[in-house]
Write a protein that holds these residues in place. Structure first.
Motif, mmCIF file in Angstrom:
data_model
loop_
_atom_site.group_PDB
_atom_site.id
_atom_site.type_symbol
_atom_site.label_atom_id
_atom_site.label_comp_id
_atom_site.label_asym_id
_atom_site.label_seq_id
_atom_site.Cartn_x
_atom_site.Cartn_y
_atom_site.Cartn_z
ATOM 1 N N TRP A 1 -7.924 -3.968 -7.626
ATOM 2 C CA TRP A 1 -7.199 -3.336 -7.525
ATOM 3 C C TRP A 1 -8.070 -2.187 -7.169
ATOM 4 O O TRP A 1 -9.002 -1.570 -7.383
ATOM 5 N N GLY A 2 -7.293 -0.681 -7.574
ATOM 6 C CA GLY A 2 -7.591 0.303 -6.982
ATOM 7 C C GLY A 2 -6.400 1.314 -6.984
ATOM 8 O O GLY A 2 -4.884 0.995 -7.282
ATOM 9 N N ASN B 1 -6.078 1.619 -0.560
ATOM 10 C CA ASN B 1 -7.463 0.051 -0.846
ATOM 11 C C ASN B 1 -6.759 -1.139 -1.209
ATOM 12 O O ASN B 1 -7.231 -2.578 -0.727
ATOM 13 N N LYS B 2 -5.442 -0.942 -2.335
ATOM 14 C CA LYS B 2 -5.754 -2.531 -2.314
ATOM 15 C C LYS B 2 -4.387 -2.850 -1.036
ATOM 16 O O LYS B 2 -4.866 -4.161 -0.936
ATOM 17 N N ASN C 1 -4.519 -0.852 -13.741
ATOM 18 C CA ASN C 1 -5.886 0.267 -13.212
ATOM 19 C C ASN C 1 -5.865 1.066 -12.121
ATOM 20 O O ASN C 1 -6.821 1.220 -11.273
ATOM 21 N N ASP C 2 -5.157 0.949 -11.586
ATOM 22 C CA ASP C 2 -3.930 0.801 -10.598
ATOM 23 C C ASP C 2 -3.703 2.409 -10.664
ATOM 24 O O ASP C 2 -3.170 2.843 -9.868
ATOM 25 N N TRP D 1 -6.364 6.864 -10.437
ATOM 26 C CA TRP D 1 -6.954 7.961 -9.301
ATOM 27 C C TRP D 1 -5.515 8.929 -9.274
ATOM 28 O O TRP D 1 -4.569 8.337 -9.384
ATOM 29 N N SER E 1 -1.973 8.048 -7.765
ATOM 30 C CA SER E 1 -1.864 6.867 -7.524
ATOM 31 C C SER E 1 -1.159 6.128 -8.183
ATOM 32 O O SER E 1 -0.888 6.714 -9.220
#
Length: 301
Positions: free
Chosen positions: A243-244, A248-249, A273-274, A277, A280
């Motif tokens: 996740w990120g 990043n993914k 979780n995605d 940020w 995001s």
């Protein structure tokens, strides 16, 4: 007797790899992977599996346990429709991806740091999948327990035609640490043993091929991946589980899935979780299908 449409299989595999469908020679390319043709009734690449993941007893482990069943199904059907709309050539097969063996922070009476779910919980997953006209994937987080022993504990379910298997290396604590303290690992030998076990069930019970899902978001999570061998009875999916943020993914997929061709690929999307940020968001179906190769398995947590 009916036989596998190998020409359609090859065409669809080239399409996933973004190789022209008319290409007659893909020698030298990592994707599509050269592997034995599956048996009749194989799900992949003829369909795309879209799964909802979690455990009914936990609101924090995924979407399955977060909402009442009817609310969850309403959300799920909207996701299914989005994938069908973006790629109408590949029918969507819904999946209830249920964590049937759950890693634990405490050792438990046997010191294995895992809990096996009661049959009634797994039966609930089967009933929901039937409502959707879909399949069930049973996830194994083995903790310190023997991986094959945990898989075999689910045999009465894995012997059913609509039930498939997932291994989560993150919580397979090969070197004895408690789950959650370090990221766990499996080796190609573990994956191959699971695939052969599924193949034996397929042959003994005259079943269509099984899907074997393996999660990965670091290189050490799956060692010797080049030695994993798909079987006609067991189709193997390497699933990018991290996740990120969006970048990043994608970079994780490029680093830990694409360079290690096994057979099929998957991509996990996190509702919470995605999007932690600033700026995001979850990747869209179009963005995910733009990856090379295009994932055949999509999982929502």
């Amino acid at each position: 007797p009916p036989t596998l449409d190998k020409a359609d299989y090859d065409r669809r595999m080239r399409r996933l790899a973004h190789v022209p469908e008319t290409a007659t020679n893909t020698d030298g390319l990592a994707w599509p992977v050269k592997a034995a043709y599956p048996g009749l009734g194989a799900i992949l690449p003829f369909k795309r599996i879209v799964a909802y993941y979690g455990n009914f007893l936990s609101k924090g482990m995924g979407i399955l346990g977060e909402y009442p069943e009817d609310v969850m199904l309403e959300k799920f059907r909207k996701e299914i429709a989005a994938w069908e709309a973006i790629d109408p050539e590949t029918p969507v097969l819904p999946a209830i991806d249920y964590i049937a063996i759950v890693a634990q922070g405490g050792a438990g009476k046997d010191g294995m740091y895992r809990a096996r779910m009661e049959d009634e919980e797994i039966d609930k997953a089967l009933a929901i999948a039937e409502r959707l006209g879909g399949i069930v994937i049973l996830e194994v987080q083995a903790g310190r327990a023997n991986l094959m022993g945990e898989i075999k504990s689910l045999e009465k379910y894995l012997a059913l035609p609509q039930v498939h298997l997932a291994i989560d290396p993150e919580f397979r604590m090969k070197y004895g640490q408690p789950p959650g303290t370090v990221v766990g690992t499996v080796d190609a030998a573990d994956v191959n043993a699971a695939a052969e076990y599924l193949a034996e069930l397929v042959r003994a019970n005259h079943l269509p091929p099984k899907v074997l899902l393996v999660h990965r978001y670091t290189k050490p999570m799956v060692t010797n991946a080049e030695k994993i061998v798909p079987l006609p009875e067991a189709q193997i999916v390497m699933d990018m589980d991290g996740w990120g943020g969006m970048g990043n993914k994608i970079s994780s997929y490029e680093a830990y899935i694409k360079p290690y061709p096994v057979q099929f690929t998957g991509f996990k999307l996190f509702y919470k979780n995605d999007v932690k940020w600033q700026g995001s968001r979850m990747l869209t179906p179009k963005e995910v299908l733009g990856l090379t190769p295009s994932p055949s398995f999509i999982q929502y947590q």
